[in-house]
Design a protein around this motif. Structure first.
Motif, short mmCIF file in Angstrom:
data_model
loop_
_atom_site.label_atom_id
_atom_site.label_comp_id
_atom_site.label_asym_id
_atom_site.label_seq_id
_atom_site.Cartn_x
_atom_site.Cartn_y
_atom_site.Cartn_z
N GLU A 247 22.82 -6.64 -15.49
CA GLU A 247 23.62 -5.47 -15.10
C GLU A 247 24.39 -4.90 -16.28
N LEU A 248 24.83 -5.77 -17.19
CA LEU A 248 25.49 -5.27 -18.40
C LEU A 248 24.55 -4.28 -19.10
N ILE A 249 23.28 -4.63 -19.19
CA ILE A 249 22.31 -3.75 -19.85
C ILE A 249 21.97 -2.55 -18.96
N ALA A 250 21.68 -2.82 -17.68
CA ALA A 250 21.15 -1.77 -16.79
C ALA A 250 22.22 -0.75 -16.39
N SER A 251 23.49 -1.17 -16.34
CA SER A 251 24.57 -0.24 -16.00
C SER A 251 25.45 0.08 -17.20
N GLY A 252 25.64 -0.89 -18.08
CA GLY A 252 26.62 -0.75 -19.16
C GLY A 252 26.08 -0.14 -20.43
N ILE A 253 24.76 -0.12 -20.59
CA ILE A 253 24.19 0.45 -21.82
C ILE A 253 23.17 1.55 -21.49
N GLN A 254 22.10 1.21 -20.82
CA GLN A 254 20.94 2.10 -20.71
C GLN A 254 21.26 3.48 -20.15
N PRO A 255 22.06 3.58 -19.05
CA PRO A 255 22.29 4.93 -18.50
C PRO A 255 22.98 5.87 -19.50
N LEU A 256 23.74 5.28 -20.44
CA LEU A 256 24.51 6.10 -21.38
C LEU A 256 23.67 6.56 -22.56
N GLN A 257 22.53 5.94 -22.78
CA GLN A 257 21.72 6.28 -23.94
C GLN A 257 20.35 6.80 -23.55
N ASN A 258 20.12 7.03 -22.25
CA ASN A 258 18.78 7.53 -21.92
C ASN A 258 18.66 9.01 -22.28
N LEU A 259 17.43 9.49 -22.30
CA LEU A 259 17.20 10.82 -22.89
C LEU A 259 17.91 11.92 -22.12
N ARG A 260 17.92 11.82 -20.80
CA ARG A 260 18.56 12.89 -20.02
C ARG A 260 20.05 12.97 -20.34
N THR A 261 20.70 11.80 -20.46
CA THR A 261 22.13 11.78 -20.81
C THR A 261 22.35 12.36 -22.20
N GLU B 4 0.79 -1.25 0.00
CA GLU B 4 0.00 0.00 0.00
C GLU B 4 0.81 1.28 0.00
N LYS B 5 1.93 1.32 0.74
CA LYS B 5 2.60 2.62 0.86
C LYS B 5 4.13 2.57 0.82
N VAL B 6 4.70 1.42 0.52
CA VAL B 6 6.17 1.36 0.43
C VAL B 6 6.58 1.52 -1.03
N THR B 7 7.49 2.46 -1.27
CA THR B 7 7.95 2.71 -2.64
C THR B 7 9.24 1.95 -2.91
N LEU B 8 9.23 1.12 -3.93
CA LEU B 8 10.45 0.44 -4.36
C LEU B 8 10.97 1.09 -5.64
N LEU B 9 12.28 1.28 -5.69
CA LEU B 9 12.89 1.96 -6.83
C LEU B 9 14.00 1.11 -7.44
N GLN B 10 14.38 1.45 -8.67
CA GLN B 10 15.45 0.80 -9.44
C GLN B 10 14.96 -0.55 -9.97
N SER B 11 15.00 -0.67 -11.29
CA SER B 11 14.30 -1.79 -11.93
C SER B 11 14.78 -3.17 -11.49
N LEU B 12 16.08 -3.40 -11.41
CA LEU B 12 16.54 -4.74 -11.05
C LEU B 12 16.23 -5.03 -9.58
N ALA B 13 16.36 -4.02 -8.72
CA ALA B 13 16.01 -4.20 -7.30
C ALA B 13 14.53 -4.56 -7.18
N ILE B 14 13.69 -3.95 -7.99
CA ILE B 14 12.25 -4.25 -7.95
C ILE B 14 11.99 -5.69 -8.42
N ILE B 15 12.65 -6.08 -9.52
CA ILE B 15 12.43 -7.44 -10.04
C ILE B 15 12.94 -8.48 -9.03
N GLU B 16 14.07 -8.21 -8.41
CA GLU B 16 14.59 -9.15 -7.39
C GLU B 16 13.60 -9.24 -6.22
#
Lengths: 233, 233
Positions: free
Chosen positions: A117-131, A78-90
């Motif tokens: 992690e190769l995808i979540a740290s090694g690729i995605q952060p470098l190609q996301n819109l803010r970057t 109901e009220k706990v916020t989970l963040l970061q995609s791999l942490a959520i999936i785990e």
């Protein structure tokens, strides 16, 4: 101690059956990973769209939920916020283990996490819109930058998958690695990356694209996807 | 099936007592995370230094081990290569659970993984040397870029830790999140980030810096650290 911390995290001490709520954006590859996990596990959830193009992620109510101003955010109990995609999936795999997304064997678990992690740290952060926006104002340079990092990462991923894939990324069962692969390949297509040298990735992505859970989680099937983009995703 | 995959990964099917081998670089924050985990768990390991400044990570023998051309890489069971720092730490926690780096409670585990991922995906990839070199040739612009992303991430981390820290990042036990915090703070100092607004981070980092395991894993205590840098790290 743990009860104190759960209080600090605004959690109740027992799990409730409250419906999961996912803050999502149809094209966010990180939110997309979590949608796949939820769909594959058959967990009901409500989507709350955050319009990244309208900068809703920087509005104060959302930044209170996620100080990184990113999707996904998953509300549990109901009220706990989970963040970061791999942490959520785990977390989902810890709490709802019936349809597992991680193998039992420690080496295979490590391989699944390595690919994720190769995808979540090694690729995605470098190609996301803010970057991209921070790197350059020039659309051509933004494209070159995104293409470079995606190609670089997928090249490494292709070699890894050549060693350890079966039908899917790691063996013949769908895992967290597959939840990460599909949205990253979608980004490769979006940025017109030359993927011709990656036949293993293409084979696995094709298999996954036929899975109903992956189809339901697809960007084009989201409530916030503009109709004019349905056929372009 | 699992046995086949272990063969494909060049693994034997039973665990052996072979000493762990860590490909490392003294200043790599990702290798540093794994060194902390190994030291904290009291696991003996040999360090094989990879000189990133001499581009040894791009030599063919190393790229065969890690197609991403990055440290760390950990050799387990004599011949299995594990890659990606969080995946390696999770493996160590799965196989050597006696000194745990993850809490048992699923919500607290999620919080530890969230903080680890915030650093490993949300900060480090954007400020590592390869990204800096690709972004700009201008040293001042490189510095501004690194400072922006580190400050942005630590600002979010400070808010998160204000909610969920005890003595350490999550409660009063050392976890994987602490393994990630210390090297990231070292990078903040290295890039002269203004950390004055982050008292919780500073408090936790100070506590951790007094732990013998963290001291042994420190960049300045590595065999490949040049003597002239001892006092500057």
């Amino acid at each position: 101690m743990e009860i104190d911390l759960r209080k600090k995290c605004n959690s109740s001490s027992t799990e409730t059956a409250a419906k999961l709520k996912l803050y999502s954006y149809f094209r966010s590859s990180c939110a997309w990973r979590v949608r796949i996990a939820l769909e594959y596990k058959g967990l009901p959830y409500d989507v709350i769209p955050i319009q990244l193009m309208r900068k809703e992620q920087f509005q104060s109510d959302f930044v209170k939920l996620n100080p990184m101003a990113q999707v996904p955010a998953l509300i549990v109990e109901e009220k706990v916020t989970l963040l970061q995609s791999l942490a959520i999936i785990e977390y989902l795999d810890d709490v709802y283990p019936n349809v597992p997304l991680l193998p039992k064997d420690p080496l295979l678990r490590a391989k699944v996490r390595e690919i994720s992690e190769l995808i979540a740290s090694g690729i995605q952060p470098l190609q996301n819109l803010r970057t991209l926006h921070k790197h350059s104002d020039d659309p051509n340079e933004k494209l070159r930058w995104a293409q470079f990092w995606i190609h670089n990462g997928l090249q490494a991923l292709e070699k890894t998958l050549t060693e350890c894939s079966g039908v899917y990324c790691v063996g013949n069962d769908i895992t967290m690695a597959d939840c990460c692969l599909v949205p990253q390949v979608a980004n490769a297509y979006r940025f017109k990356v030359d993927t011709s040298g990656f036949p293993v990735i293409a084979r696995i992505e094709k298999m996954l694209s036929e899975e109903p859970a992956f189809q339901r989680a697809h960007a084009s099937n989201q409530p916030d996807c503009p109709p004019e983009l349905y056929s372009k995703l």
